[in-house]
Design an enzyme around this catalytic site. Sequence first.
Site, PDB file in Angstrom:
ATOM      1  N   ASP A 279       0.815  -1.212   0.000  1.00 52.00           N
ATOM      2  CA  ASP A 279       0.000   0.000   0.000  1.00 52.00           C
ATOM      3  C   ASP A 279       0.848   1.260   0.000  1.00 52.00           C
ATOM      4  O   ASP A 279       2.064   1.209   0.167  1.00 52.00           O
ATOM      5  CB  ASP A 279      -0.968  -0.013   1.199  1.00 52.00           C
ATOM      6  CG  ASP A 279      -0.291  -0.414   2.508  1.00 52.00           C
ATOM      7  OD1 ASP A 279       0.959  -0.402   2.574  1.00 52.00           O
ATOM      8  OD2 ASP A 279      -0.995  -0.735   3.465  1.00 52.00           O
TER       9      ASP A 279
ATOM     10  N   GLU B 245      -9.600  -1.660   5.180  1.00 54.24           N
ATOM     11  CA  GLU B 245     -10.277  -1.326   6.427  1.00 54.24           C
ATOM     12  C   GLU B 245     -11.492  -2.227   6.642  1.00 54.24           C
ATOM     13  O   GLU B 245     -11.968  -2.877   5.700  1.00 54.24           O
ATOM     14  CB  GLU B 245     -10.722   0.146   6.375  1.00 54.24           C
ATOM     15  CG  GLU B 245      -9.579   1.145   6.286  1.00 54.24           C
ATOM     16  CD  GLU B 245      -8.871   1.352   7.621  1.00 54.24           C
ATOM     17  OE1 GLU B 245      -8.826   0.416   8.438  1.00 54.24           O
ATOM     18  OE2 GLU B 245      -8.354   2.461   7.837  1.00 54.24           O
TER      19      GLU B 245
ATOM     20  N   ASP C 102      -7.734  -2.511  14.194  1.00 49.90           N
ATOM     21  CA  ASP C 102      -9.109  -2.872  13.818  1.00 49.90           C
ATOM     22  C   ASP C 102      -9.151  -4.103  12.906  1.00 49.90           C
ATOM     23  O   ASP C 102     -10.178  -4.406  12.318  1.00 49.90           O
ATOM     24  CB  ASP C 102      -9.793  -1.685  13.119  1.00 49.90           C
ATOM     25  CG  ASP C 102      -9.010  -1.212  11.901  1.00 49.90           C
ATOM     26  OD1 ASP C 102      -8.014  -1.864  11.530  1.00 49.90           O
ATOM     27  OD2 ASP C 102      -9.400  -0.184  11.313  1.00 49.90           O
TER      28      ASP C 102
ATOM     29  N   HIS D  44      -7.334  -4.504  10.112  1.00 52.81           N
ATOM     30  CA  HIS D  44      -7.061  -4.292   8.680  1.00 52.81           C
ATOM     31  C   HIS D  44      -5.725  -4.922   8.274  1.00 52.81           C
ATOM     32  O   HIS D  44      -4.799  -5.017   9.068  1.00 52.81           O
ATOM     33  CB  HIS D  44      -7.155  -2.810   8.290  1.00 52.81           C
ATOM     34  CG  HIS D  44      -6.051  -1.919   8.731  1.00 52.81           C
ATOM     35  ND1 HIS D  44      -6.220  -0.880   9.610  1.00 52.81           N
ATOM     36  CD2 HIS D  44      -4.742  -1.882   8.372  1.00 52.81           C
ATOM     37  CE1 HIS D  44      -5.079  -0.250   9.778  1.00 52.81           C
ATOM     38  NE2 HIS D  44      -4.152  -0.834   9.048  1.00 52.81           N
TER      39      HIS D  44
HETATM   40  C1  GLP Z   1      -0.649   0.491   8.438  1.00 54.27           C
HETATM   41  C2  GLP Z   1      -0.181  -0.373   7.288  1.00 54.27           C
HETATM   42  C3  GLP Z   1      -0.396  -1.837   7.583  1.00 54.27           C
HETATM   43  C4  GLP Z   1       0.162  -2.174   8.945  1.00 54.27           C
HETATM   44  C5  GLP Z   1      -0.551  -1.356   9.990  1.00 54.27           C
HETATM   45  C6  GLP Z   1      -0.064  -1.651  11.395  1.00 54.27           C
HETATM   46  O1  GLP Z   1      -1.996   0.685   8.418  1.00 54.27           O
HETATM   47  N1  GLP Z   1      -0.818  -0.045   6.070  1.00 54.27           N
HETATM   48  O2  GLP Z   1       0.229  -2.627   6.575  1.00 54.27           O
HETATM   49  O3  GLP Z   1       0.006  -3.540   9.198  1.00 54.27           O
HETATM   50  O4  GLP Z   1      -0.308   0.012   9.707  1.00 54.27           O
HETATM   51  O5  GLP Z   1       1.020  -0.839  11.708  1.00 54.27           O
HETATM   52  P1  GLP Z   1       2.037  -1.110  12.870  1.00 54.27           P
HETATM   53  O6  GLP Z   1       2.852  -2.257  12.451  1.00 54.27           O
HETATM   54  O7  GLP Z   1       2.845   0.153  12.965  1.00 54.27           O
HETATM   55  O8  GLP Z   1       1.233  -1.371  14.081  1.00 54.27           O
END
Ligand code: GLP
Length: 269
Positions: free
Chosen positions: A76, A152, A145, A147
């Site tokens: 992404d 989402e 959440d 995702h």
């Molecule tokens: C973002 C990314 C996800 C990731 C999520 C969790 O939303 N697009 O790919 O898994 O954050 O982030 P973190 O690893 O910092 O908790």
Amino acid sequence: MSAGNSPIVWNELMEIIIQPTADAATDIAARIIARLLRGKPDAVLGLATGSTPLRLYRKLIAMDLDWSRVTTFNLDEYIGLPREHPQSYHSFMWENLFRHINIAADHIHIPDGNAADIPDFCACYEQQIANVGGIDLQVLGIGTDGHIGFNEPTSSLASRTRIKTLTGQTRLDNARFFGSERDVPHHVITMGIGTIMEARQNLLLAFGPNKARAIAEAVEGPITSINPASILQMHPVVKVCLDEPAASDLQRADYYRWVYAHKPDWQAY
Ligand code: GLP
């Protein structure tokens, strides 16, 4: 035929690996990826951003693997953020992985959040994945959440690479990287859940107590678009690498620990 020589890949469909620390859980994830790259030097990897895979990338860099024939696709990217912005996923990937390894620049694919025609870009991204024969292994983190990528809650479970609007929760969660919530973009490009489900293997990492509920719902709850990661229960080869705090809401954690502790040698990572 011994199990070790079997052409059939024996797998827990969703294998839950609980380790005392994030570091130990990441060690296992790094070994799984290293084994893939050594066995298939032209492997196609799906990569993730966020704080969770940072340690994984550091370990992979330290392993001194040959990335010269590897192709990567990132999950992404934010829309409208300049590539050079320190919080763009483009910057993140170069800073934390690509500049440290011998990957060919033209083998790297990250969604272009500044593409003039985003739907067309998304269709091309899907085509590029198909052109290289699909993703061998997709690295995933998880949002609080549930995702995955930026899919989402309520994302279609069949979705493909497309534009998404972030929820207030995700913008709040990611505000720590931007300094203020106001600066977090509202729109993103993300691989779809259908795209992620086509990867031949998924490797989900989650650490810390704020991921416990999302993980419990994803692993033990019903399959529902309210927790997009729950669709991974339908995927044939998923490994979920957790530290104890992220595993703390799992009802069957003892069972998963027992299964992992009693794996036959040929299945060990
Ligand atoms: C973002 C990314 C996800 C990731 C999520 C969790 O939303 N697009 O790919 O898994 O954050 O982030 P973190 O690893 O910092 O908790």
